[in-house]
Design a protein around this motif. Structure first.
Motif, PDB file in Angstrom:
ATOM      1  N   GLU A 119       0.686  -1.076  -0.156  1.00  0.00           N
ATOM      2  CA  GLU A 119      -0.012   0.232   0.011  1.00  0.00           C
ATOM      3  C   GLU A 119       0.909   1.147  -0.040  1.00  0.00           C
ATOM      4  OE1 GLU A 119      -2.310  -0.341   3.481  1.00  0.00           O
ATOM      5  OE2 GLU A 119      -3.634  -1.755   2.604  1.00  0.00           O
ATOM      6  N   GLU A 121       0.504   5.538   0.171  1.00  0.00           N
ATOM      7  CA  GLU A 121      -0.479   6.803   0.494  1.00  0.00           C
ATOM      8  C   GLU A 121       0.345   7.853   0.295  1.00  0.00           C
ATOM      9  OE1 GLU A 121      -3.283   8.279   4.036  1.00  0.00           O
ATOM     10  OE2 GLU A 121      -2.045   6.544   4.298  1.00  0.00           O
ATOM     11  N   GLU A 137       4.962   4.216   2.225  1.00  0.00           N
ATOM     12  CA  GLU A 137       4.614   3.034   1.675  1.00  0.00           C
ATOM     13  C   GLU A 137       4.773   2.030   2.833  1.00  0.00           C
ATOM     14  OE1 GLU A 137       7.182   1.902  -1.288  1.00  0.00           O
ATOM     15  OE2 GLU A 137       6.892   3.799  -2.804  1.00  0.00           O
TER      16      GLU A 137
END
Length: 197
Positions: A119, A121, A137
């Protein structure tokens, strides 16, 4: 139109005017029917059309939907499938591919899944009149436990002789029934017991 005393005024039936794109409807209820293109096997039999049929099968289209897309009836579809080998192969191969993918997905679900998730952001913040972008991350491990229902389904279909849902047992031996039951003697004995009480 004159009104009937019992039924009342009759219903006015309006004429149905068909567009150039429509054909005559099969019944009065089907007003908007699509015009069937005159598709023959000679017109349809191209490599491009076979690839289109294969891609439809891979996406899970049913035979009825494919026949409707081609512009033929379902009976013509099955006739082409039985008469023309290239058409039946174009249908068969992608369906086997889809079945294999579903079997693999079912097996992985039955065994459990361990998946890495990445993921990232991105956050934009304004500091002192300037926009500052920061990216974070994160890597994580997600685990889905084995699904027993998927395992049972897989085993009953793939190893049916060992994993049957219905158990069958065989009984061997002799069975004899004594048909001569002494009902009169049993009835007298029961009456005597009742008198003693």
């Amino acid at each position: 139109m004159t009104a009937n005393k019992i039924r009342g005024t009759p219903i006015r039936r309006e004429k149905i005017f068909l567009n150039k794109n429509n054909t005559r409807p099969n019944s009065a209820r089907k007003i908007k029917t699509k015009k069937r293109r005159a598709v023959t096997w000679a017109k349809f039999n191209t490599a491009k059309n076979m690839m289109i049929v294969q891609s439809m099968c891979r996406k899970g289209w049913t035979n009825n939907e494919i026949a409707d897309y081609i512009g033929i009836s379902l009976s013509t579809f099955y006739k082409w499938q039985s008469e023309h080998v290239e058409f039946s192969e174009a249908l068969k191969e992608p369906k086997e591919y889809c079945i294999a993918r579903v079997e693999n997905a079912l097996l992985t679900r039955a065994l459990g899944i361990e998946k890495k998730i990445h993921e990232s952001e991105t956050v934009t913040v304004e500091k002192d009149g300037k926009k500052v972008t920061t990216t974070t991350e994160k890597n994580s491990l997600c685990y889905y436990p084995p699904d027993t229902r998927a395992g049972i389904f897989y085993l009953t279909n793939r190893a049916g002789s060992d994993w049957k849902q219905k158990q069958q047992t065989e009984v061997t031996g002799n069975l004899s029934i004594d048909a001569a039951v002494n009902t009169e003697g049993r009835l007298k004995a029961a009456m005597e017991r009742k008198k003693k009480e």
